[in-house]
Design an enzyme around this catalytic site. Sequence first.
Site, PDB file in Angstrom:
ATOM      1  N   LYS A 123       0.864  -1.182   0.000  1.00 51.85           N
ATOM      2  CA  LYS A 123       0.000   0.000   0.000  1.00 51.85           C
ATOM      3  C   LYS A 123       0.894   1.223   0.000  1.00 51.85           C
ATOM      4  O   LYS A 123       2.013   1.176   0.512  1.00 51.85           O
ATOM      5  CB  LYS A 123      -0.882   0.010   1.261  1.00 51.85           C
ATOM      6  CG  LYS A 123      -2.083   0.901   1.161  1.00 51.85           C
ATOM      7  CD  LYS A 123      -3.129   0.291   0.234  1.00 51.85           C
ATOM      8  CE  LYS A 123      -4.515   0.745   0.511  1.00 51.85           C
ATOM      9  NZ  LYS A 123      -5.478  -0.299   0.089  1.00 51.85           N
TER      10      LYS A 123
HETATM   11  N1  GLU Z   1      -7.118  -0.004  -3.136  1.00 46.99           N
HETATM   12  C1  GLU Z   1      -7.897  -1.179  -3.400  1.00 46.99           C
HETATM   13  C2  GLU Z   1      -7.914  -2.086  -2.189  1.00 46.99           C
HETATM   14  O1  GLU Z   1      -7.747  -1.654  -1.073  1.00 46.99           O
HETATM   15  C3  GLU Z   1      -7.477  -1.879  -4.687  1.00 46.99           C
HETATM   16  C4  GLU Z   1      -6.077  -2.369  -4.733  1.00 46.99           C
HETATM   17  C5  GLU Z   1      -5.641  -2.886  -6.101  1.00 46.99           C
HETATM   18  O2  GLU Z   1      -6.438  -2.903  -7.022  1.00 46.99           O
HETATM   19  O3  GLU Z   1      -4.467  -3.250  -6.209  1.00 46.99           O
HETATM   20  O4  GLU Z   1      -8.211  -3.246  -2.282  1.00 46.99           O
END
Ligand code: GLU
Length: 439
Positions: A123
């Site tokens: 993240k």
């Molecule tokens: N931000 C989204 C999540 O928390 C998507 C992450 C992604 O598509 O890699 O799942």
Amino acid sequence: MPMQRVPVELPGAKALAPADPGSLFAMAVAAVNSACDIVKAPEYVKAILSQPKNELIVNFPVRRDDGRYEIFKGYRIQHNNILGPYKGGVRYHPEVSLDDVKALALWMTMKCALMRLPFGGAKGGVKVNTRDLSPDELMRMTRRFTSALGNHIGPDWDIPAPDVGTNAQIMDWMMDTYINTHTDGVHHGMMQVVTGKSVRCGGSEGREKATGQGLCYVLAELLPEFKLRMEDLRFGLLGFGNVGSFTAQTLAARGAKLVAVMDHAAALVHSDGLPVGALCEHARARGSIAGFKSAGVREVSPEAFYRTPMDVFIPAAMERMIDTPQAQWLDCRVLAEGGNGPTTPAGSKILQDRGIAILPAILCNAGGVSVSYLEWVQNKAGVHWDLERVDRELQRTIVMAARRVRLAAHQHDTDLSTAAFGVAVEHLSDTYMRRGIFP
Ligand code: GLU
């Protein structure tokens, strides 16, 4: 004389876990630790999962429109990559902090493992209020952040995506910056460095609505467990951004009624169901549901919003929003976590005691990363699938995961939330045991 090797145990998960009880990361680690105990994962797996592999912090300057330079702080946390490249969103928000991004990265590892995607967890984020930036400043900040990440992201190494405060336009800029700084302009094999791009720039059909669509598939699969039916379901939403608005649309299309909704500016209720299409249009145009008028729609206080009787309550906003008072007020049968980490440990305990089932975020909101995976696969193969095919693949992936969770809950005689973490940890742990620890 041959070197004597003394077998040293890795420090236990307990020793590595953060001590601050208010820490989101501590909360995430605690959930993983109890899942490790339930599925009897070895202590070294528990210890490995209790820390991210890499923690990157970058401070970088951006030129504002008035000529001044401002320093921004950005993060990228790579939690685990035993299953495949690091994967996870990038968040733009004034409250972004190292601790929160670590928790969110850990949840991505769990989400991808539960979905059986060949991805690890990561993240990232920038501490910024995007409302303070012009579109040009937003672009310059995004490009400078991407170049600051340098080789720490890559199409087979770490693949960012949208999250709170970011969207397809930002992903297009990230991809473009990466390609321009890593190649002589040759695209091939590079565009999958980020997912969640616009369809014109190599994004997948169905990615924008994917999280809401996935949640709808999960509910359709698990509602019978609670003797609830989609056709006469009454649901409420906290948050009306990407996840909230697409959840509302996909559920309403199947006959469910949105009886209460709250965002940062207003709370609205309608016992016969709010008109979802008109509400989405209003929110898109105004940036909030505040000021929406329609026959039978009433504006209420936050407390009255939480006390609205409904079958399923869906928090689709920021972390830690369902704490003690909210958990006491809620009048629902099921809480389905649309956003990441919405329920505090105290809130969860109250919900449990009150017999309200929690469907965890690592299952409920995994539609986003599942379609990100499909985008990555399409980019790699140089193909573009139609929406029907994307939706079918998403449904298969997420429904299989929901079934694994239901089965594990029965097998281990535990709640669905613990079961979901158990399924994810078991997959990771089994992979570690097969591969062994290098060297
Ligand atoms: N931000 C989204 C999540 O928390 C998507 C992450 C992604 O598509 O890699 O799942």
